[in-house]
Design an enzyme around this catalytic site. Structure first.
Site, PDB file in Angstrom:
ATOM      1  N   HIS A  80      73.542  17.982  30.810  1.00 20.62           N
ATOM      2  CA  HIS A  80      74.117  18.601  31.937  1.00 20.62           C
ATOM      3  C   HIS A  80      74.573  17.424  32.953  1.00 20.62           C
ATOM      4  CE1 HIS A  80      73.351  22.689  31.091  1.00 20.62           C
ATOM      5  NE2 HIS A  80      72.262  22.102  30.487  1.00 20.62           N
TER       6      HIS A  80
ATOM      7  N   ARG B 148      76.521  17.789  35.700  1.00 18.48           N
ATOM      8  CA  ARG B 148      76.574  18.495  36.907  1.00 18.48           C
ATOM      9  C   ARG B 148      77.937  18.241  37.561  1.00 18.48           C
ATOM     10  NH1 ARG B 148      72.799  21.775  35.764  1.00 18.48           N
ATOM     11  NH2 ARG B 148      71.060  21.195  35.870  1.00 18.48           N
TER      12      ARG B 148
ATOM     13  N   ASN C 114      78.291  24.396  32.513  1.00 14.67           N
ATOM     14  CA  ASN C 114      77.932  25.284  33.582  1.00 14.67           C
ATOM     15  C   ASN C 114      78.172  24.256  34.820  1.00 14.67           C
ATOM     16  OD1 ASN C 114      75.706  23.601  32.639  1.00 14.67           O
ATOM     17  ND2 ASN C 114      74.131  24.943  33.643  1.00 14.67           N
TER      18      ASN C 114
ATOM     19  N   HIS D 134      72.663  28.938  23.239  1.00 13.50           N
ATOM     20  CA  HIS D 134      71.519  29.031  24.167  1.00 13.50           C
ATOM     21  C   HIS D 134      70.952  30.319  23.820  1.00 13.50           C
ATOM     22  CE1 HIS D 134      69.115  28.737  28.117  1.00 13.50           C
ATOM     23  NE2 HIS D 134      68.982  29.978  27.862  1.00 13.50           N
TER      24      HIS D 134
ATOM     25  N   HIS E 275      68.051  23.787  21.626  1.00 13.04           N
ATOM     26  CA  HIS E 275      66.713  23.838  22.181  1.00 13.04           C
ATOM     27  C   HIS E 275      65.780  24.799  21.570  1.00 13.04           C
ATOM     28  CE1 HIS E 275      68.342  26.569  25.030  1.00 13.04           C
ATOM     29  NE2 HIS E 275      68.942  25.557  25.819  1.00 13.04           N
TER      30      HIS E 275
ATOM     31  N   ASP F 126      68.681  18.177  26.637  1.00 13.27           N
ATOM     32  CA  ASP F 126      69.074  19.337  27.735  1.00 13.27           C
ATOM     33  C   ASP F 126      68.644  18.709  28.712  1.00 13.27           C
ATOM     34  OD1 ASP F 126      69.485  21.562  28.870  1.00 13.27           O
ATOM     35  OD2 ASP F 126      67.935  22.573  28.140  1.00 13.27           O
TER      36      ASP F 126
ATOM     37  N   HIS G  19      67.888  18.229  38.718  1.00 15.41           N
ATOM     38  CA  HIS G  19      67.911  18.827  39.891  1.00 15.41           C
ATOM     39  C   HIS G  19      67.344  18.146  41.037  1.00 15.41           C
ATOM     40  CE1 HIS G  19      68.984  22.768  38.178  1.00 15.41           C
ATOM     41  NE2 HIS G  19      68.177  22.645  36.893  1.00 15.41           N
TER      42      HIS G  19
END
Lengths: 429, 313
Positions: free
Chosen positions: A66, A68, A98, A183, A236, A309, A313
């Site tokens: 990710h 972001r 995402n 997923h 995953h 993955d 954050h």
């Protein structure tokens, strides 16, 4: 300009070999591979890199990260994420859709690719959304996305609940040659769970996510692959049951592939002694038996790929209560040492381990890379498998530091990464 | 007089047997203050107790407030809706702001498991857990244990059954940790949807049938059926729950003759306990409430009373 990488042990995951070989690189390509101590002096090298005591491997490819961007640049950007990638030995990453807005149209795919080009670090392969807005209602424009540079489709953490839409997505993606990545999670069954449902969730009073929540959807994807003939890649994998389902699908000759992440073969739910949100991840850390099954799946080839993955954050999402905290942990900079642990434990040999991090994901995504051959792109890494160090937050290149391995002793490290013949990362000594 | 070694009271899982005994003994000795004409001692004069409740609560919050006031501490009540939470402030920012006003104790109730643990590591004030998510409610377990000890003279060796939604009950979990530590023989009962996986690993037995579960027990502890959890499909209707698991005089027959019936309140009459049983002689529900004040006085005293030179009596 000719670059020569000398005296290293070359790991070829395609031929599954380890050999003392030197590499010659020009114009971004490998122009020759010759035995060490051969008459290299005959070639006039402009730059020589000494890889004595180290392994030269194809640039690693992480098919599940990710980045972001766009939308969550405070967590990670294409630039910071690809910088973390090359620090970890990855020359290419596939980024999940995402973002905000989600990558569900040509404009976002092209934007991500432009940002990657500006950053000039790792190659970036966008994974586009299966449905518009990842809302599970209508298919995105697969053909246009493919032309824009997307290599696969996935709704990742918002898995397609409607099985008919998933069926149509597989049929359509197969036509366009896009990888379909699942997923696998029954969100209704996961409910408000935050860790694996089992002994630990009962002991420490956190709502659980049962293994069945993953396995139900793994089974659905296998059934849909059987129906449509479309290859499907299970992201995953975390449970023994999923490993078994995928094993049987492969035995049946179905085009099913799978990945797991280093945390699923390194940690189990007993690591959750306190309420440390850096361990909060989806799927959750499972039991010791699941860890053993995942390792066995890797060893037997049931699980084709190791992907991180990588889910950055900020403290805003992690320094909160366990329920409120976001799922996910970063992984680009710890994948290599954790995978090397499997080699040390005898689960995988080194070429196999590297294959799961390079040529296997490349073939699933239909992208180049993952091999060191005459004529191929000079995407490679030089790794020191013996280096022992403690992971400190200040040494993490990623913008976010949410790793459960902070403070742990790791063994093995990437020293240099080259993408298209350019040195994009070199560890300062 | 000794005090608790820790600055916080977070969970029964973390309390030692000695600490539990100390709290129970102290509560027993403080209990008479509430029975006097002048229900106040100066023990915690000048101390500040903040009650920070993110979830609705009447009994627990009032119990903490009365306990603090009877020890002469100053109390302040803060609820999520009256705090800056509604303006978007994060929990940790709010708690740091409260800390900046130098309270001695922050009593917190929060819908998320682990919140008191998180806050305890961030502030110097003592944190008292008044309920975190489905995890723990330690002062409730302590007051239950005090009540059992008063009624039965001991806890060690008693046969105790807890009936209800064990999976989502912090009262059940705290009691399981506390009672098993003190040597009670604990059984849990309820429909399978309400029994969490691997609960046996906490040292309890699972018996689904309420009659078999109640058989030969000294203590029957009922849990409130939380109506707000009905959308979790744990039960079909309250009527059905009541007809299969609601405690009645008929089921109580299977227990020991002198068995007591407990409930943390608020009770749903006609659901988990039938009307007459709630008022029967075997019911100790209101004594639990009385003991709640004594337990909370003891906890406050044992956490911060050691810092004062005032005499307790």
């Amino acid at each position: 300009m000719i670059i020569c990488i000398k005296n290293g042990i070359l790991v070829d995951p395609v031929r599954r070999s380890l050999e003392h070989l030197d590499l010659l690189i020009e114009h971004g390509k490998i122009i020759d591979i010759v035995p060490s101590l051969a008459s290299l002096e005959a070639v006039s090298c402009d730059q020589t890199i000494d890889a004595s005591g180290k392994f030269v491997i194809p640039g690693l490819i992480d098919m599940h990260v990710h980045l972001r961007e766009p939308g969550y640049e405070y967590k990670e950007t294409v630039a910071s994420g690809t910088m973390a990638a090359v620090a970890g030995g990855f020359s290419a990453v596939a980024c999940m859709p995402n973002t905000l807005p989600p990558n569900d149209c040509r404009a976002v795919t092209e934007f991500i690719l432009r940002q990657a080009e500006r950053a000039g670090r790792a190659r970036v392969y966008p994974i586009a959304a299966i449905t518009v807005g990842q809302k599970g209602k209508s298919l995105t424009e697969f053909g246009d996305l493919k032309n824009a540079g997307a290599v696969g489709v996935s709704d990742d953490g918002f898995p397609v609940t409607n099985s008919e839409i998933m069926r149509r997505a597989m049929e359509y993606a197969n036509y366009h040659g896009l990888a379909v990545i699942s997923h696998s999670e029954d969100l209704a069954l996961s409910s408000n769970g935050v860790i694996h449902e089992g002994q630990v969730s009962t002991r420490i009073g956190l709502p659980g996510i049962p293994s069945a929540s993953e396995e139900i959807m793994v089974f659905r994807e296998i059934a849909l692959s059987r129906l449509t003939g479309c290859p499907v890649h299970i992201a995953h994998v975390s449970t023994a049951g999923s490993v078994e389902l995928i094993r049987r699908a492969k035995d049946d000759g179905l085009p099913v592939t799978a990945e797991t992440a280093p945390h699923y073969f390194t940690l189990d739910h007993s690591a959750l002694t306190g309420y440390d949100t850096s361990f909060k991840v989806k799927p959750p850390l499972r039991t010791k038996e699941d860890v053993i099954a995942v390792k066995q799946g890797l060893s037997e080839g049931v699980i084709d790929v190791i992907a991180t993955d990588h889910a950055p954050h900020s403290p805003m999402e992690k320094d909160v209560t366990f329920d409120e905290a976001e799922f996910g942990m970063i992984g680009l900079e710890t994948a290599l040492p954790l995978t090397l642990n499997l080699v040390r434990e005898g689960i995988l040999d080194l070429p196999d381990a590297i294959a799961k991090l390079s040529c296997n994901p490349a073939s699933i995504l239909h992208v180049s890379g993952g091999c060191l051959q005459k004529g191929s792109d000079a995407d490679l890494a030089i790794i020191d498998t013996d280096c022992v160090y403690k992971l400190l937050p200040e040494d993490i290149v990623s913008k976010s530091k949410n790793s459960p391995f902070v403070g742990r002793i790791l063994k093995g490290r990437n020293e240099l990464t080259m993408v298209g013949g350019n040195i994009v990362f070199e560890r300062k000594t | 007089m000794s005090y608790l070694a820790c600055k916080d009271l977070i969970s029964m899982a973390q309390l030692s047997v000695d600490d539990i005994q100390l709290i129970l003994d102290t509560a027993e000795s403080l209990k008479d203050i509430s029975e006097r004409d002048i229900k106040k001692v100066p023990t915690l004069r000048g101390k500040t107790v903040v009650n920070f409740f993110y979830e609705p609560s009447t009994r627990t919050r009032m119990s903490f407030e009365i306990a603090a006031k009877r020890l002469s501490a100053d109390t302040f009540n803060l609820t999520a809706s009256s705090s800056s939470i509604v303006k978007g402030e994060t929990l940790t920012d709010t708690i740091h702001n409260i800390q900046a006003m130098h309270p001695d104790i922050i009593v917190i109730r929060h819908p998320s498991t682990g919140t008191p643990h998180l806050l305890a590591s961030q502030v110097s004030a003592g944190i008292v857990n008044a309920g975190d998510g489905i995890n723990e409610h330690p002062t409730q377990a302590l007051l239950d244990m005090l009540t059992i000890k008063e009624k039965k003279g001991r806890i060690n060796g008693l046969k105790i059954v807890i009936v209800g939604d064990i999976a989502h009950s912090r009262v059940a979990r705290s009691n399981i940790f506390g009672l098993t530590k003190l040597g009670a023989d604990v059984t849990v009962s309820g429909p399978p949807t309400m029994i969490p996986v691997k609960i046996e690993d906490l040292g309890v037995k699972v018996v689904f049938d309420p009659r078999k579960a109640v058989k030969d027990k000294d203590v029957i502890m009922l849990l409130r059926i939380q109506l707000e959890r009905q959308n979790k499909f744990l039960l079909s209707t309250l009527r059905e729950y009541s007809s299969f698991f609601g405690m009645t005089e008929e089921i109580i027959q299977y227990a020991k003759q002198d068995a007591i019936v407990m409930h943390p309140g608020p009770i749903n009459r006609g659901v988990e306990i039938n009307n007459s049983l709630a008022d029967a002689e075997s019911s100790v529900i209101l004594e639990q409430v009385t003991n709640g004040v004594a337990i909370r006085m003891a906890v406050l005293y044992l956490l911060i009373g050691g810092q004062t030179s005032d005499n307790m009596h």
